[in-house]
Design a protein around this motif. Structure first.
Motif, PDB file in Angstrom:
ATOM      1  N   VAL A   1     -34.240  78.481   0.626  1.00 58.00           N
ATOM      2  CA  VAL A   1     -34.654  77.126   1.032  1.00 58.00           C
ATOM      3  C   VAL A   1     -34.674  76.219  -0.189  1.00 58.00           C
ATOM      4  CG1 VAL A   1     -36.410  75.761   2.193  1.00 58.00           C
ATOM      5  CG2 VAL A   1     -36.096  78.169   2.831  1.00 58.00           C
ATOM      6  N   ASN A   2     -33.707  75.315  -0.265  1.00 52.69           N
ATOM      7  CA  ASN A   2     -33.647  74.369  -1.384  1.00 52.69           C
ATOM      8  C   ASN A   2     -34.596  73.201  -1.136  1.00 52.69           C
ATOM      9  OD1 ASN A   2     -30.258  75.199  -1.309  1.00 52.69           O
ATOM     10  ND2 ASN A   2     -31.562  75.678  -3.045  1.00 52.69           N
ATOM     11  N   ASP A   3     -35.888  73.464  -1.314  1.00 56.98           N
ATOM     12  CA  ASP A   3     -36.915  72.457  -1.028  1.00 56.98           C
ATOM     13  C   ASP A   3     -37.465  71.826  -2.302  1.00 56.98           C
ATOM     14  OD1 ASP A   3     -38.141  74.732  -1.946  1.00 56.98           O
ATOM     15  OD2 ASP A   3     -39.623  74.865  -0.343  1.00 56.98           O
ATOM     16  N   ALA A   4     -36.666  71.803  -3.355  1.00 62.12           N
ATOM     17  CA  ALA A   4     -37.054  71.140  -4.595  1.00 62.12           C
ATOM     18  C   ALA A   4     -35.862  70.313  -5.076  1.00 62.12           C
ATOM     19  CB  ALA A   4     -37.452  72.161  -5.656  1.00 62.12           C
ATOM     20  N   GLY A   5     -36.166  69.290  -5.883  1.00 59.17           N
ATOM     21  CA  GLY A   5     -35.073  68.519  -6.456  1.00 59.17           C
ATOM     22  C   GLY A   5     -34.857  67.175  -5.798  1.00 59.17           C
ATOM     23  N   ALA A   6     -33.789  66.514  -6.248  1.00 57.24           N
ATOM     24  CA  ALA A   6     -33.543  65.119  -5.887  1.00 57.24           C
ATOM     25  C   ALA A   6     -33.284  64.922  -4.403  1.00 57.24           C
ATOM     26  CB  ALA A   6     -32.367  64.587  -6.704  1.00 57.24           C
ATOM     27  N   GLN A   7     -32.566  65.858  -3.781  1.00 61.15           N
ATOM     28  CA  GLN A   7     -32.214  65.653  -2.376  1.00 61.15           C
ATOM     29  C   GLN A   7     -33.448  65.681  -1.473  1.00 61.15           C
ATOM     30  OE1 GLN A   7     -28.892  68.572  -1.893  1.00 61.15           O
ATOM     31  NE2 GLN A   7     -27.774  66.803  -1.152  1.00 61.15           N
ATOM     32  N   VAL A   8     -34.390  66.555  -1.796  1.00 61.35           N
ATOM     33  CA  VAL A   8     -35.605  66.615  -0.988  1.00 61.35           C
ATOM     34  C   VAL A   8     -36.457  65.368  -1.220  1.00 61.35           C
ATOM     35  CG1 VAL A   8     -37.705  67.923  -0.546  1.00 61.35           C
ATOM     36  CG2 VAL A   8     -35.563  69.121  -0.915  1.00 61.35           C
ATOM     37  N   ASP A   9     -36.446  64.840  -2.438  1.00 58.78           N
ATOM     38  CA  ASP A   9     -37.142  63.577  -2.693  1.00 58.78           C
ATOM     39  C   ASP A   9     -36.498  62.441  -1.900  1.00 58.78           C
ATOM     40  OD1 ASP A   9     -38.946  64.793  -4.357  1.00 58.78           O
ATOM     41  OD2 ASP A   9     -37.900  64.267  -6.207  1.00 58.78           O
TER      42      ASP A   9
ATOM     43  N   ASP B   1     -33.529  64.723 -18.053  1.00 53.10           N
ATOM     44  CA  ASP B   1     -34.938  64.331 -17.912  1.00 53.10           C
ATOM     45  C   ASP B   1     -35.895  65.493 -18.176  1.00 53.10           C
ATOM     46  OD1 ASP B   1     -34.639  65.931 -15.694  1.00 53.10           O
ATOM     47  OD2 ASP B   1     -35.115  64.367 -14.217  1.00 53.10           O
ATOM     48  N   GLY B   2     -35.359  66.639 -18.570  1.00 54.70           N
ATOM     49  CA  GLY B   2     -36.189  67.787 -18.895  1.00 54.70           C
ATOM     50  C   GLY B   2     -36.410  68.755 -17.751  1.00 54.70           C
ATOM     51  N   SER B   3     -36.046  68.373 -16.538  1.00 55.70           N
ATOM     52  CA  SER B   3     -36.239  69.274 -15.390  1.00 55.70           C
ATOM     53  C   SER B   3     -35.107  70.297 -15.331  1.00 55.70           C
ATOM     54  CB  SER B   3     -36.278  68.465 -14.090  1.00 55.70           C
ATOM     55  OG  SER B   3     -35.038  67.815 -13.867  1.00 55.70           O
ATOM     56  N   TRP B   4     -35.358  71.375 -14.574  1.00 53.71           N
ATOM     57  CA  TRP B   4     -34.357  72.424 -14.461  1.00 53.71           C
ATOM     58  C   TRP B   4     -33.206  71.984 -13.559  1.00 53.71           C
ATOM     59  CZ3 TRP B   4     -35.103  75.625 -18.142  1.00 53.71           C
ATOM     60  CH2 TRP B   4     -36.385  76.067 -18.493  1.00 53.71           C
ATOM     61  N   THR B   5     -32.014  72.473 -13.846  1.00 57.44           N
ATOM     62  CA  THR B   5     -30.887  72.253 -12.944  1.00 57.44           C
ATOM     63  C   THR B   5     -31.020  73.182 -11.735  1.00 57.44           C
ATOM     64  OG1 THR B   5     -29.549  73.946 -14.041  1.00 57.44           O
ATOM     65  CG2 THR B   5     -29.355  71.693 -14.887  1.00 57.44           C
ATOM     66  N   TYR B   6     -30.222  72.886 -10.711  1.00 59.84           N
ATOM     67  CA  TYR B   6     -30.193  73.794  -9.560  1.00 59.84           C
ATOM     68  C   TYR B   6     -29.750  75.185  -9.994  1.00 59.84           C
ATOM     69  CZ  TYR B   6     -30.817  70.057  -6.114  1.00 59.84           C
ATOM     70  OH  TYR B   6     -31.327  69.034  -5.354  1.00 59.84           O
ATOM     71  N   PHE B   7     -28.847  75.228 -10.968  1.00 61.72           N
ATOM     72  CA  PHE B   7     -28.343  76.514 -11.451  1.00 61.72           C
ATOM     73  C   PHE B   7     -29.462  77.351 -12.051  1.00 61.72           C
ATOM     74  CE2 PHE B   7     -25.904  78.848 -14.923  1.00 61.72           C
ATOM     75  CZ  PHE B   7     -25.489  79.855 -14.072  1.00 61.72           C
ATOM     76  N   ALA B   8     -30.392  76.701 -12.754  1.00 63.05           N
ATOM     77  CA  ALA B   8     -31.519  77.437 -13.331  1.00 63.05           C
ATOM     78  C   ALA B   8     -32.356  78.083 -12.235  1.00 63.05           C
ATOM     79  CB  ALA B   8     -32.380  76.501 -14.183  1.00 63.05           C
ATOM     80  N   SER B   9     -32.600  77.321 -11.151  1.00 65.57           N
ATOM     81  CA  SER B   9     -33.346  77.886 -10.024  1.00 65.57           C
ATOM     82  C   SER B   9     -32.591  79.046  -9.397  1.00 65.57           C
ATOM     83  CB  SER B   9     -33.605  76.809  -8.973  1.00 65.57           C
ATOM     84  OG  SER B   9     -34.401  75.766  -9.484  1.00 65.57           O
TER      85      SER B   9
END
Length: 594
Positions: A168-176, A338-346
């Motif tokens: 479940v990709n429930d983090a990141g820009a798209q969910v915002d 911006d210092g946040s993790w990429t999707y790849f990191a997750s």
């Protein structure tokens, strides 16, 4: 009963006897010995290369060794003839009673016939669908959902311990982005008819101010639920305060919608892993720190890519994973500007989490648009597992939805695409599941709503269902004639009365089912089952048609109850195999066609 395993056992037993007699070395390696159907069925039922691969260690010419192997194989309960072909291949023809024994074994095992032990209980994780929780599932997700679900079922039937999972990709820009769109729907629920003004308000409080990305009507219930739960309290909060509330509600409702649609499709995954949970639980930090301790994370600048620049390339110093050390084309960023993790990191942390749970074999089913992501993810899993775990990615090409050859209009509810629920409602779950498996996953596919409803040989879905329904029809006719069709009568039938060539051919085809399961599981290609079922159904329909012209081949011979019982046993065995195959597909067999 698996004839192919039994025959391999017969050949190996003959080779061991030759080794005991000194014809073969005592330590002869039988690993390269193959026992399988010949390419040309006229050559026999099985063929083996044993003499070809063992001639050198035996110090004999292949044909000379083949003669000794043939002498050991003939005379038992299995092999009727063994003939040497070419330089030393051995063609085997089995006794008819072998195929009759298989038929009896099918009746005894029921739909469990075909269950295998090739997997030896090995744990396999199959992750599929994993659509962003930003809207309803669409027809593009349908293929991955079916391929993933049936692949998992196929592997389970072949003896693997399978876990079906959704990321479940429930983090990141798209969910915002989703949350902002739902906040607008929330304001609309408070003030109906003020959509434009409410949108201006959203853009005014949002920084940076960008247009809303998700404006489909499917978000109206989310806005209404937020208004019912919070009244106008969210309207007076700052974005930092209301956005997490809106986001969590939106994701929960979208995932509820996703799960409901998947349930309607017959897909029920055991595990749903949240990306937000993976991040907040510290698994991303732990995974990257572990890689960093091994010198696999570094600060550097990527060379400008050749051709089109990928989205994740920036001409600046970045935190990078040494993906090239594990087979990827370039090293990959794991942290954004911006210092946040990429999707790849997750994703690295998620696949490490699956490895930590004991999954050394991982399979992901993705859309074809993720093809460029495969190498980096395989590199990442190889790195985090120390090379222990493997990742296979099955890429599914898009499906074009047509009706009588013309594109189907978009869904009103979704606004820009046809939902999976629309497709299920239009033709039914079973048709969707079966039809999407009539092509290999990486082959383009047209799904024509009219074509899948046609009752013709060209429609694989119909033709296989028709075979099952015909089997049921035979038993209804037998019952109407007052014949005994009880299980005891069928299992006690004298199968030696099945002597006609088309009957033996059908029994041979049924005997192939365990091998078909094992081969499809090994290749990770569930579409092979569709073709096995279609070919088997075709053989049955051909026998049915011949019975119309040759009365002696009809299943019901009212003046010969013994022959009738034997043929009813064969029909029931066929029905059982088709039902077993449809069970792998998650499709319910039909007893009658309307």
């Amino acid at each position: 009963m698996n004839v192919f395993k039994e025959m391999r056992g017969e050949v190996e037993a003959a080779l061991k006897r030759l080794a005991a007699a000194g014809t073969l070395p005592a330590d002869a390696d039988f690993g390269r010995v193959a026992v399988e159907p010949p390419r040309d069925p006229s050559h026999g039922d099985m063929a083996t290369n044993a003499a070809m691969v063992l001639a050198k260690p035996a110090g004999l010419k292949p044909r000379d060794l083949a003669e000794k192997i043939v002498a050991e194989l003939t005379g038992g309960d299995w092999i009727e003839t063994a003939e040497i072909a070419g330089p030393g291949f051995i063609n085997l023809r089995l006794k008819p009673d072998v195929w009759r024994r298989v038929t009896g074994a099918i009746l005894a095992a029921g739909t469990a016939y075909g269950d295998g032990d090739a997997g030896q209980g090995q744990k396999v994780n199959v992750e599929y669908v994993s659509a962003n929780p930003t809207g309803p599932l669409h027809i593009g997700h349908a293929r991955g959902a079916v391929v993933g679900d049936v692949l998992a079922r196929l592997l389970a039937k072949a003896g693997y311990a399978v876990t079906k999972e959704y990321w479940v990709n429930d983090a990141g820009a798209q969910v915002d982005e989703l949350a902002w769109s739902c906040y607008w729907r929330y304001l609309n629920a408070l003030a109906p008819g003020e959509g434009a003004a409410n949108e201006r308000h959203v853009l005014a409080v949002r920084s940076p101010s960008t247009d809303l990305q998700y404006k489909g009507d499917y978000l109206i219930p989310v806005g209404e639920a937020l208004a019912a739960e919070h009244g106008d309290a969210l309207r007076d909060m700052t974005p930092d305060a209301f956005l997490p509330i809106v986001r969590d509600k939106a994701v929960a409702m979208m995932m509820a919608d996703v799960k409901a649609t998947l349930a309607d499709l017959g897909v029920e995954q055991e595990v749903f892993t949240s990306e937000r949970w993976v991040i907040e639980s510290g698994k991303v930090v732990a995974a990257l720190e572990d890689l960093g301790a091994r010198g696999l994370i570094y600060e550097g600048v990527l060379d400008p890519p050749k051709g089109k620049k990928p989205d994740d390339w920036e001409e600046r110093e970045q935190t990078l994973f040494r993906a090239t050390e594990f087979g990827d084309d370039v090293d990959r960023p794991v942290r954004k500007s911006d210092g946040s993790w990429t999707y790849f990191a997750s994703d690295i942390a998620y696949h490490r989490y699956k490895y930590d749970r004991g999954f050394l074999r991982q399979i992901n089913v993705w859309g074809a648009d993720h093809g460029g992501y495969v190498k980096r993810m395989q590199a990442a899993l190889k790195a985090v597992s120390g090379g222990e775990a493997t990742l296979t990615v099955k890429l599914c090409q898009m499906v074009k939805l047509l009706d009588k050859g013309e594109p189907v209009k978009m869904s009103k509810r979704a606004g820009s695409f046809v939902t999976l629920q629309d497709l299920i409602d239009a033709v039914g779950r079973d048709v969707v599941r079966f039809f999407l498996l009539t092509r290999k996953n990486d082959a383009p596919m047209d799904f024509d709503l009219s074509a899948v409803k046609e009752q013709s040989r060209d429609n694989m879905v119909f033709y296989v269902h028709y075979a099952h329904a015909r089997c049921r029809s035979v038993f209804r006719q037998a019952a109407e004639a007052g014949l005994d069709t009880s299980p005891a009568t069928l299992t006690g039938a004298d199968l030696s009365l099945l002597v006609a060539e088309p009957e033996l051919d059908l029994m041979k085809r049924l005997a192939e089912w365990p091998r078909a399961v094992e081969a499809a599981a090994e290749a990770e290609e569930p579409h092979r089952i569709a073709y096995y079922l279609y070919d088997t159904a075709s053989a049955f329909h051909a026998l049915w048609t011949r019975g119309k012209e040759e009365t002696t081949l009809r299943f019901i011979q009212e003046d010969d109850p013994a022959v009738t019982a034997a043929r009813l046993a064969l029909v029931e065995a066929l029905r059982t195999v088709i039902a077993s195959g449809l069970d792998v597909f998650g499709v319910t067999p039909v007893d009658e066609l309307s």
